[in-house]
Motif scaffolding. Structure first.
Motif, PDB file in Angstrom:
ATOM      1  N   VAL A 279      -4.592  24.134   4.110  1.00 41.64           N
ATOM      2  CA  VAL A 279      -5.438  22.998   3.723  1.00 41.64           C
ATOM      3  C   VAL A 279      -5.108  22.547   2.307  1.00 41.64           C
ATOM      4  CG1 VAL A 279      -7.819  22.237   3.347  1.00 41.64           C
ATOM      5  CG2 VAL A 279      -7.270  23.706   5.302  1.00 41.64           C
ATOM      6  N   GLU A 280      -4.888  23.493   1.420  1.00 35.45           N
ATOM      7  CA  GLU A 280      -4.615  23.150   0.027  1.00 35.45           C
ATOM      8  C   GLU A 280      -3.281  22.420  -0.128  1.00 35.45           C
ATOM      9  OE1 GLU A 280      -5.671  22.917  -4.038  1.00 35.45           O
ATOM     10  OE2 GLU A 280      -6.772  23.320  -2.180  1.00 35.45           O
ATOM     11  N   ILE A 281      -2.281  22.780   0.684  1.00 36.81           N
ATOM     12  CA  ILE A 281      -0.990  22.090   0.632  1.00 36.81           C
ATOM     13  C   ILE A 281      -1.164  20.614   0.967  1.00 36.81           C
ATOM     14  CG2 ILE A 281       1.217  21.842   1.854  1.00 36.81           C
ATOM     15  CD1 ILE A 281       1.293  24.924   2.021  1.00 36.81           C
ATOM     16  N   VAL A 282      -1.933  20.335   2.007  1.00 32.04           N
ATOM     17  CA  VAL A 282      -2.174  18.946   2.392  1.00 32.04           C
ATOM     18  C   VAL A 282      -3.014  18.240   1.332  1.00 32.04           C
ATOM     19  CG1 VAL A 282      -3.176  17.427   4.139  1.00 32.04           C
ATOM     20  CG2 VAL A 282      -2.007  19.531   4.838  1.00 32.04           C
ATOM     21  N   ALA A 283      -4.034  18.919   0.849  1.00 35.02           N
ATOM     22  CA  ALA A 283      -4.906  18.317  -0.168  1.00 35.02           C
ATOM     23  C   ALA A 283      -4.125  17.948  -1.424  1.00 35.02           C
ATOM     24  CB  ALA A 283      -6.051  19.275  -0.507  1.00 35.02           C
ATOM     25  N   ASN A 284      -3.177  18.798  -1.811  1.00 30.57           N
ATOM     26  CA  ASN A 284      -2.382  18.511  -3.015  1.00 30.57           C
ATOM     27  C   ASN A 284      -1.533  17.252  -2.834  1.00 30.57           C
ATOM     28  OD1 ASN A 284      -3.326  20.625  -4.589  1.00 30.57           O
ATOM     29  ND2 ASN A 284      -1.752  22.051  -3.884  1.00 30.57           N
ATOM     30  N   LEU A 285      -0.988  17.059  -1.632  1.00 29.25           N
ATOM     31  CA  LEU A 285      -0.207  15.843  -1.385  1.00 29.25           C
ATOM     32  C   LEU A 285      -1.107  14.616  -1.432  1.00 29.25           C
ATOM     33  CD1 LEU A 285       2.557  14.647  -0.661  1.00 29.25           C
ATOM     34  CD2 LEU A 285       1.949  14.899   1.765  1.00 29.25           C
ATOM     35  N   LEU A 286      -2.303  14.721  -0.877  1.00 31.64           N
ATOM     36  CA  LEU A 286      -3.250  13.608  -0.932  1.00 31.64           C
ATOM     37  C   LEU A 286      -3.652  13.307  -2.374  1.00 31.64           C
ATOM     38  CD1 LEU A 286      -5.528  14.589   2.103  1.00 31.64           C
ATOM     39  CD2 LEU A 286      -3.827  12.762   2.037  1.00 31.64           C
ATOM     40  N   ARG A 287      -3.815  14.329  -3.172  1.00 35.01           N
ATOM     41  CA  ARG A 287      -4.152  14.130  -4.587  1.00 35.01           C
ATOM     42  C   ARG A 287      -3.001  13.449  -5.327  1.00 35.01           C
ATOM     43  NH1 ARG A 287      -5.880  19.945  -4.176  1.00 35.01           N
ATOM     44  NH2 ARG A 287      -8.172  19.939  -4.024  1.00 35.01           N
ATOM     45  N   GLU A 288      -1.771  13.849  -4.978  1.00 32.55           N
ATOM     46  CA  GLU A 288      -0.599  13.306  -5.663  1.00 32.55           C
ATOM     47  C   GLU A 288      -0.382  11.828  -5.336  1.00 32.55           C
ATOM     48  OE1 GLU A 288       4.285  13.719  -5.432  1.00 32.55           O
ATOM     49  OE2 GLU A 288       3.007  15.301  -4.589  1.00 32.55           O
TER      50      GLU A 288
ATOM     51  N   ILE B   2       0.848  -1.194   0.000  1.00 40.60           N
ATOM     52  CA  ILE B   2       0.000   0.000   0.000  1.00 40.60           C
ATOM     53  C   ILE B   2       0.882   1.242   0.000  1.00 40.60           C
ATOM     54  CG2 ILE B   2      -1.850  -1.177   1.286  1.00 40.60           C
ATOM     55  CD1 ILE B   2      -0.929   0.579   3.738  1.00 40.60           C
ATOM     56  N   THR B   3       0.249   2.398  -0.227  1.00 42.30           N
ATOM     57  CA  THR B   3       0.904   3.691  -0.062  1.00 42.30           C
ATOM     58  C   THR B   3       0.387   4.310   1.227  1.00 42.30           C
ATOM     59  OG1 THR B   3       1.115   4.043  -2.445  1.00 42.30           O
ATOM     60  CG2 THR B   3       1.208   5.991  -1.036  1.00 42.30           C
ATOM     61  N   ALA B   4       1.305   4.761   2.069  1.00 42.51           N
ATOM     62  CA  ALA B   4       0.914   5.343   3.348  1.00 42.51           C
ATOM     63  C   ALA B   4       1.713   6.614   3.596  1.00 42.51           C
ATOM     64  CB  ALA B   4       1.138   4.349   4.484  1.00 42.51           C
ATOM     65  N   ILE B   5       1.083   7.550   4.306  1.00 38.95           N
ATOM     66  CA  ILE B   5       1.744   8.806   4.678  1.00 38.95           C
ATOM     67  C   ILE B   5       1.678   8.965   6.184  1.00 38.95           C
ATOM     68  CG2 ILE B   5       1.850  11.309   4.382  1.00 38.95           C
ATOM     69  CD1 ILE B   5       0.136  11.030   1.884  1.00 38.95           C
ATOM     70  N   CYS B   6       2.813   9.238   6.777  1.00 38.49           N
ATOM     71  CA  CYS B   6       2.840   9.673   8.172  1.00 38.49           C
ATOM     72  C   CYS B   6       2.949  11.193   8.165  1.00 38.49           C
ATOM     73  CB  CYS B   6       4.027   9.073   8.914  1.00 38.49           C
ATOM     74  SG  CYS B   6       4.310   9.801  10.541  1.00 38.49           S
ATOM     75  N   PHE B   7       1.930  11.880   8.670  1.00 38.07           N
ATOM     76  CA  PHE B   7       1.981  13.336   8.791  1.00 38.07           C
ATOM     77  C   PHE B   7       2.624  13.672  10.134  1.00 38.07           C
ATOM     78  CE2 PHE B   7      -1.290  13.065   5.514  1.00 38.07           C
ATOM     79  CZ  PHE B   7      -0.952  14.125   4.687  1.00 38.07           C
ATOM     80  N   SER B   8       3.749  14.343  10.072  1.00 36.73           N
ATOM     81  CA  SER B   8       4.528  14.675  11.269  1.00 36.73           C
ATOM     82  C   SER B   8       4.465  16.183  11.497  1.00 36.73           C
ATOM     83  CB  SER B   8       5.986  14.230  11.073  1.00 36.73           C
ATOM     84  OG  SER B   8       6.747  14.475  12.216  1.00 36.73           O
ATOM     85  N   PRO B   9       3.772  16.652  12.541  1.00 36.87           N
ATOM     86  CA  PRO B   9       3.655  18.101  12.759  1.00 36.87           C
ATOM     87  C   PRO B   9       5.005  18.798  12.851  1.00 36.87           C
ATOM     88  CG  PRO B   9       2.104  16.923  14.154  1.00 36.87           C
ATOM     89  CD  PRO B   9       2.995  15.886  13.536  1.00 36.87           C
ATOM     90  N   HIS B  10       5.919  18.208  13.619  1.00 37.57           N
ATOM     91  CA  HIS B  10       7.284  18.717  13.719  1.00 37.57           C
ATOM     92  C   HIS B  10       8.236  17.694  13.083  1.00 37.57           C
ATOM     93  CE1 HIS B  10       5.178  20.611  17.204  1.00 37.57           C
ATOM     94  NE2 HIS B  10       5.793  21.677  16.746  1.00 37.57           N
ATOM     95  N   PRO B  11       9.476  18.075  12.827  1.00 31.80           N
ATOM     96  CA  PRO B  11      10.375  17.174  12.111  1.00 31.80           C
ATOM     97  C   PRO B  11      10.820  15.920  12.865  1.00 31.80           C
ATOM     98  CG  PRO B  11      11.032  19.448  11.780  1.00 31.80           C
ATOM     99  CD  PRO B  11      10.005  19.458  12.860  1.00 31.80           C
ATOM    100  N   ASP B  12      10.386  15.742  14.112  1.00 33.28           N
ATOM    101  CA  ASP B  12      10.786  14.526  14.825  1.00 33.28           C
ATOM    102  C   ASP B  12       9.610  13.720  15.361  1.00 33.28           C
ATOM    103  OD1 ASP B  12      10.024  16.378  16.691  1.00 33.28           O
ATOM    104  OD2 ASP B  12      11.809  16.211  17.955  1.00 33.28           O
ATOM    105  N   ASP B  13       8.387  14.205  15.187  1.00 35.01           N
ATOM    106  CA  ASP B  13       7.226  13.492  15.726  1.00 35.01           C
ATOM    107  C   ASP B  13       7.063  12.113  15.097  1.00 35.01           C
ATOM    108  OD1 ASP B  13       6.231  15.450  17.561  1.00 35.01           O
ATOM    109  OD2 ASP B  13       5.550  16.628  15.856  1.00 35.01           O
ATOM    110  N   ASP B  14       7.484  11.972  13.860  1.00 37.46           N
ATOM    111  CA  ASP B  14       7.322  10.697  13.157  1.00 37.46           C
ATOM    112  C   ASP B  14       8.075   9.573  13.865  1.00 37.46           C
ATOM    113  OD1 ASP B  14       9.648  12.096  12.454  1.00 37.46           O
ATOM    114  OD2 ASP B  14       9.841  11.064  10.533  1.00 37.46           O
TER     115      ASP B  14
END
Length: 636
Positions: free
Chosen positions: A496-505, A355-367
């Motif tokens: 919101v649009e920045i996140v939406a564009n990544l989801l679209r991609e 599958i394709t999965a995305i971890c959204f990390s609010p800060h650069p180390d939360d992931d």
């Protein structure tokens, strides 16, 4: 009140209905979302203003600062702009101000109030009263007496709005404050200064003193509304409304006020007896989640694995009504909870097919801190794993780290004869920016960029350790974060649009979202709001995905909340630790550690091994460590 709910901001919604919490010593109203708290309290204030206006009288408000009342002020601004709420008959008296403090400082409560409320409404400037942080020490006492006199001349406070500090302070009335105290200069408690360290870029920059209204001044208000938002306020919330009155917790004095109320969100309510163990406070509606919570609580209380619980355990621990309501045997109820938890243990979080999965990390180390083991597992099992770093995290880098990296680059250029007049001039400016910066002030744009680059390269190094290549990393640099200050903007359409564009991609099959929503105005919560809004946008375009919430280094989900538990072997935990170590600027000592002095890798390992231990004690399979997740199903 589900912990898996992610709130969105929509002040135009109809008036929310609170839940009256029982088993408290002062009226306590709880709302599911912090935004509902904001609308309710702003509505109470607006009603007073309109009633006083109709009677030809002034409305006298006592106001608070900090992150807690910001939503109330935003709603009051909306009521003024969209519904014509008139503030010309309003007089305000603020609770407190740091001392010494210039009114135009970014840390000044004077500046806070004008930026967050007064500049946006039609209140006459002469009607605004805020403690003066510039009064010379010899004149402070006289100034405080005059402040008390002005409140009395205004007719007294109609409504006093309060937040609550982690020590239970109201205003800056710290533990030990007298019930009879009035406006005065006080010394700040070490915990209060520690909690304020983030806004001042270090505890050493937080003032030692403040001018504050006294407890008696507050108690003389005709109505008091105290607010608490977020899980980090849940412990002191319980103490304030359930424990005995004591000057060691000044907020408990409000129990004796004839017209006070405590208005909280579900997160702040989580430790109240009627919420945490409602079966001990009266009759309850037995939902499946509450049954699961009660059975796990019982298992831990009597120190027996789930499948060893007996009917007598239920009857001797206030759970006889559970047996009656479920109309099932003790064995059936316990077995269902056991199977539910067992079925949530998941060695293949991505499933059997790629599958394709995305971890959204609010800060650069939360992931890597929060779900590094699951990241490793997904990557090792061949899934197309991506990480989206939503903000730069640049405000969380020490100046000495920026200085060290700047010196390295300068000497690198000199070593390879790449330096020039321009690079020398830039180096001089950068070092000057760092050396001449006033303590507690924001960085220059160039230093902000350097600190952001430090976090970016560390994030890439950590992701690689977790098995995610640089080509799968997405640095979103969302606009709401780009203030250069600790205080951030609300999310906007661009975020919101920045996140939406990544989801679209990527059209992901799964996404992982930080579920640490304790601070209503914190970065994790704001990022979650942006993601959920973006999901709504792309859903209309036919893009849907499975959403899982994870917790960070601050705390883990309660065992009854966890819907998916991913086992981590000792080897995976070691790799996760190595990935966390890649974030060198956050190692040893973080700029914003919160109330927990442990390093992030220690917190993360303690959290996951503790979760595994809980599962073991409940009689479930024994694991070295577990990362817990809750599925988000759009329950807004």
């Amino acid at each position: 009140m589900s912990q898996s709910t992610i709130p969105t901001s929509d002040s135009s919604q109809t008036a929310p209905q609170p839940r009256r919490i029982h088993h408290t010593k002062m009226p306590t109203l709880a709302f599911e979302l912090s935004e509902e708290v904001d609308r309710y309290v702003a509505g109470q204030i607006a009603t007073l203003i309109r009633e006083k206006k109709g009677a030809g009288q002034n409305a006298v408000l006592g106001l608070a600062t900090g992150s807690t009342p910001i939503g109330v002020y935003r709603e009051l601004i909306r009521l003024h702009e969209e519904e014509g709420l008139d503030f010309t008959n309003v007089l305000t008296f603020n609770l407190d101000e740091y001392w010494p403090m210039e009114p135009d400082s970014i840390h000044s409560y004077n500046r806070f109030m004008w930026e967050n409320l007064f500049h946006h409404i039609n209140i006459p400037k002469e009607n605004v009263h805020i403690p003066d942080g510039t009064v010379p020490l010899a004149k402070v006492e006289a100034w405080c007496d005059d402040y008390e006199r002005k409140i009395q001349e205004a007719g007294g406070l109609d409504i006093q709005l309060l937040g609550i500090g982690r020590t239970g302070h109201i205003g800056f009335n710290e533990p030990g404050s007298s019930r009879n105290s009035t406006t005065r200069l006080v010394a700040l408690d070490p915990k209060t200064r520690k909690d304020a360290a983030g806004e001042f870029y270090g505890e050493e920059n937080v003032p030692m003193q403040a001018v504050t209204m006294g407890v008696n001044t507050i108690m003389n208000a005709r109505q008091i509304i105290m607010l608490a938002l977020g899980e980090h306020k849940s412990k002191i919330t319980r103490i304030a409304v359930e424990d005995e009155v004591t000057d060691q917790v000044p907020s408990t004095f409000l129990q004796k006020h004839p017209n006070s109320m405590f208005v909280i969100d579900s997160a702040a309510a989580s430790q109240l007896t009627a919420v945490r163990i409602p079966w001990m406070a009266g009759l309850v509606e037995w939902t499946p989640l509450l049954v699961k919570k009660a059975v796990i609580w019982l298992s831990q209380r009597v120190k027996k694995p789930l499948l060893k619980l007996e009917e007598a355990d239920f009857m001797e621990n206030h759970l006889i009504n559970l047996l009656r309501a479920c109309n099932k045997s003790c064995e059936e109820i316990v077995h269902e909870v056991f199977l539910d938890m067992q079925s949530g243990i998941c060695n293949k979080p991505g499933g059997d097919k790629p599958i394709t999965a995305i971890c959204f990390s609010p800060h650069p180390d939360d992931d890597v801190i929060s779900m590094g083991g699951t990241l490793i597992t997904l990557a090792d099992q061949g899934h197309d794993m991506h990480i989206a770093y939503m903000t730069s995290g640049n405000i969380a880098v020490f100046d000495e780290d920026a200085s060290r990296h700047t010196k390295f680059v300068n000497q690198f250029l000199e070593l390879f004869k790449l330096d020039s007049g321009e690079t020398a001039q830039l180096y001089k400016k950068l070092m000057s920016d760092l050396e001449e910066k006033i303590a507690g002030e924001p960085d220059s744009p160039e230093i902000q960029s350097i600190k952001g680059l430090i976090r970016k390269t560390e994030a890439a190094a950590g992701a690689i350790q977790a098995g995610v290549p640089e080509s799968k990393l997405h640095f979103l640099d969302m606009p709401f974060y780009q203030t250069g200050d600790v205080k951030k903007n609300p999310i906007g359409e661009a975020d919101v649009e920045i996140v939406a564009n990544l989801l679209r991609e990527l059209k992901p099959d799964q996404i992982y979202v930080a579920g640490d929503l304790s601070d209503p105005h914190g970065t994790h919560r704001v990022c979650a709001q942006a993601i959920i809004k973006a999901l709504d946008v792309v859903k209309a375009e036919g893009i849907e995905t499975e959403v899982w919430l994870y917790r960070g280094a601050w705390e883990e989900y309660e065992p009854h909340e966890i819907e998916r538990a991913v086992p981590l072997s000792p080897a995976v935990v070691h790799r996760k630790r190595t990935a966390i170590f890649a974030h060198e600027s956050q190692k040893d000592q973080a700029l914003f550690p919160g109330s927990d002095a442990r390093e992030f890798w220690v917190r993360a390992e303690d959290r996951t091994t503790s979760t595994a231990r809980v599962y073991d004690e409940l009689g479930l399979p024994e694991f070295y460590a577990l990362e817990g997740f809750v599925q988000y199903r759009g329950q807004l």
